[in-house]
Design a protein around this motif. Sequence first.
Motif, PDB file in Angstrom:
ATOM      1  N   GLY A  39     -72.988  28.909  -3.995  1.00 58.78           N
ATOM      2  CA  GLY A  39     -72.976  28.526  -2.591  1.00 58.78           C
ATOM      3  C   GLY A  39     -72.649  29.645  -1.622  1.00 58.78           C
ATOM      4  O   GLY A  39     -72.417  29.385  -0.447  1.00 58.78           O
ATOM      5  N   ILE A  40     -72.623  30.896  -2.085  1.00 60.36           N
ATOM      6  CA  ILE A  40     -72.353  31.983  -1.147  1.00 60.36           C
ATOM      7  C   ILE A  40     -73.566  32.201  -0.248  1.00 60.36           C
ATOM      8  O   ILE A  40     -74.691  31.885  -0.610  1.00 60.36           O
ATOM      9  CB  ILE A  40     -71.982  33.300  -1.861  1.00 60.36           C
ATOM     10  CG1 ILE A  40     -73.158  33.816  -2.687  1.00 60.36           C
ATOM     11  CG2 ILE A  40     -70.719  33.168  -2.662  1.00 60.36           C
ATOM     12  CD1 ILE A  40     -73.050  35.277  -3.035  1.00 60.36           C
ATOM     13  N   ALA A  41     -73.298  32.719   0.920  1.00 60.61           N
ATOM     14  CA  ALA A  41     -74.339  33.075   1.885  1.00 60.61           C
ATOM     15  C   ALA A  41     -73.839  34.304   2.635  1.00 60.61           C
ATOM     16  O   ALA A  41     -72.678  34.700   2.488  1.00 60.61           O
ATOM     17  CB  ALA A  41     -74.585  31.925   2.849  1.00 60.61           C
ATOM     18  N   GLU A  42     -74.696  34.898   3.425  1.00 58.84           N
ATOM     19  CA  GLU A  42     -74.263  36.043   4.222  1.00 58.84           C
ATOM     20  C   GLU A  42     -73.127  35.594   5.136  1.00 58.84           C
ATOM     21  O   GLU A  42     -73.187  34.537   5.743  1.00 58.84           O
ATOM     22  CB  GLU A  42     -75.425  36.602   5.033  1.00 58.84           C
ATOM     23  CG  GLU A  42     -76.464  37.279   4.160  1.00 58.84           C
ATOM     24  CD  GLU A  42     -77.604  37.878   4.949  1.00 58.84           C
ATOM     25  OE1 GLU A  42     -77.530  37.946   6.190  1.00 58.84           O
ATOM     26  OE2 GLU A  42     -78.592  38.284   4.308  1.00 58.84           O
ATOM     27  N   GLY A  43     -72.067  36.382   5.171  1.00 54.33           N
ATOM     28  CA  GLY A  43     -70.901  36.056   5.988  1.00 54.33           C
ATOM     29  C   GLY A  43     -69.800  35.328   5.233  1.00 54.33           C
ATOM     30  O   GLY A  43     -68.707  35.144   5.766  1.00 54.33           O
ATOM     31  N   THR A  44     -70.046  34.932   3.992  1.00 52.64           N
ATOM     32  CA  THR A  44     -69.026  34.245   3.198  1.00 52.64           C
ATOM     33  C   THR A  44     -67.871  35.200   2.897  1.00 52.64           C
ATOM     34  O   THR A  44     -68.087  36.341   2.502  1.00 52.64           O
ATOM     35  CB  THR A  44     -69.621  33.726   1.869  1.00 52.64           C
ATOM     36  OG1 THR A  44     -70.677  32.824   2.148  1.00 52.64           O
ATOM     37  CG2 THR A  44     -68.564  33.021   1.031  1.00 52.64           C
ATOM     38  N   GLN A  45     -66.651  34.731   3.092  1.00 56.91           N
ATOM     39  CA  GLN A  45     -65.456  35.503   2.800  1.00 56.91           C
ATOM     40  C   GLN A  45     -65.068  35.270   1.340  1.00 56.91           C
ATOM     41  O   GLN A  45     -65.016  34.123   0.888  1.00 56.91           O
ATOM     42  CB  GLN A  45     -64.298  35.066   3.701  1.00 56.91           C
ATOM     43  CG  GLN A  45     -64.583  35.216   5.176  1.00 56.91           C
ATOM     44  CD  GLN A  45     -64.496  36.647   5.635  1.00 56.91           C
ATOM     45  OE1 GLN A  45     -63.685  37.421   5.142  1.00 56.91           O
ATOM     46  NE2 GLN A  45     -65.332  37.003   6.586  1.00 56.91           N
ATOM     47  N   LEU A  46     -64.789  36.348   0.614  1.00 57.58           N
ATOM     48  CA  LEU A  46     -64.436  36.255  -0.798  1.00 57.58           C
ATOM     49  C   LEU A  46     -63.118  36.948  -1.077  1.00 57.58           C
ATOM     50  O   LEU A  46     -62.747  37.908  -0.396  1.00 57.58           O
ATOM     51  CB  LEU A  46     -65.515  36.908  -1.669  1.00 57.58           C
ATOM     52  CG  LEU A  46     -66.910  36.315  -1.609  1.00 57.58           C
ATOM     53  CD1 LEU A  46     -67.888  37.214  -2.355  1.00 57.58           C
ATOM     54  CD2 LEU A  46     -66.916  34.917  -2.188  1.00 57.58           C
ATOM     55  N   LYS A  47     -62.427  36.451  -2.085  1.00 60.78           N
ATOM     56  CA  LYS A  47     -61.204  37.081  -2.583  1.00 60.78           C
ATOM     57  C   LYS A  47     -61.455  37.457  -4.036  1.00 60.78           C
ATOM     58  O   LYS A  47     -61.993  36.663  -4.800  1.00 60.78           O
ATOM     59  CB  LYS A  47     -60.033  36.112  -2.486  1.00 60.78           C
ATOM     60  CG  LYS A  47     -58.743  36.669  -3.058  1.00 60.78           C
ATOM     61  CD  LYS A  47     -57.558  35.756  -2.793  1.00 60.78           C
ATOM     62  CE  LYS A  47     -57.646  34.509  -3.617  1.00 60.78           C
ATOM     63  NZ  LYS A  47     -56.420  33.699  -3.565  1.00 60.78           N
ATOM     64  N   TYR A  48     -61.060  38.672  -4.416  1.00 57.48           N
ATOM     65  CA  TYR A  48     -61.212  39.133  -5.795  1.00 57.48           C
ATOM     66  C   TYR A  48     -59.832  39.400  -6.369  1.00 57.48           C
ATOM     67  O   TYR A  48     -59.080  40.241  -5.866  1.00 57.48           O
ATOM     68  CB  TYR A  48     -62.042  40.411  -5.837  1.00 57.48           C
ATOM     69  CG  TYR A  48     -62.216  40.987  -7.223  1.00 57.48           C
ATOM     70  CD1 TYR A  48     -63.123  40.428  -8.106  1.00 57.48           C
ATOM     71  CD2 TYR A  48     -61.476  42.084  -7.638  1.00 57.48           C
ATOM     72  CE1 TYR A  48     -63.286  40.952  -9.383  1.00 57.48           C
ATOM     73  CE2 TYR A  48     -61.632  42.619  -8.902  1.00 57.48           C
ATOM     74  CZ  TYR A  48     -62.538  42.040  -9.769  1.00 57.48           C
ATOM     75  OH  TYR A  48     -62.700  42.561 -11.027  1.00 57.48           O
TER      76      TYR A  48
END
Length: 56
Positions: A39-48
Motif C-alpha cells: 500500500g505504499i505510494a509516493e509521499g508515504t512516510q516510512l520507519k526503518y
Amino acid sequence: METWYYVVESIDGDYANLKRTDIESEDLKLVARALLPEGIAEGTQLKYEFMQYSIV
C-alpha cells in the motif's frame, strides 16, 4: 539498533526511491518494493528499524 525515517520519493516498477527525512541528505536509496509494506505510494512516510520498514 538505530531507527531511520524515509519518505517514498518515487516508485519505478518493482523498486522505490526513498529519501531520509531524519537527517539532511539529498541521496536516494533504491529499495525493492517486496521489502516494503503493501500500500505504499509516493509521499508515504516510512520507519526503518530492526531490518524492517513500516508505515508511519
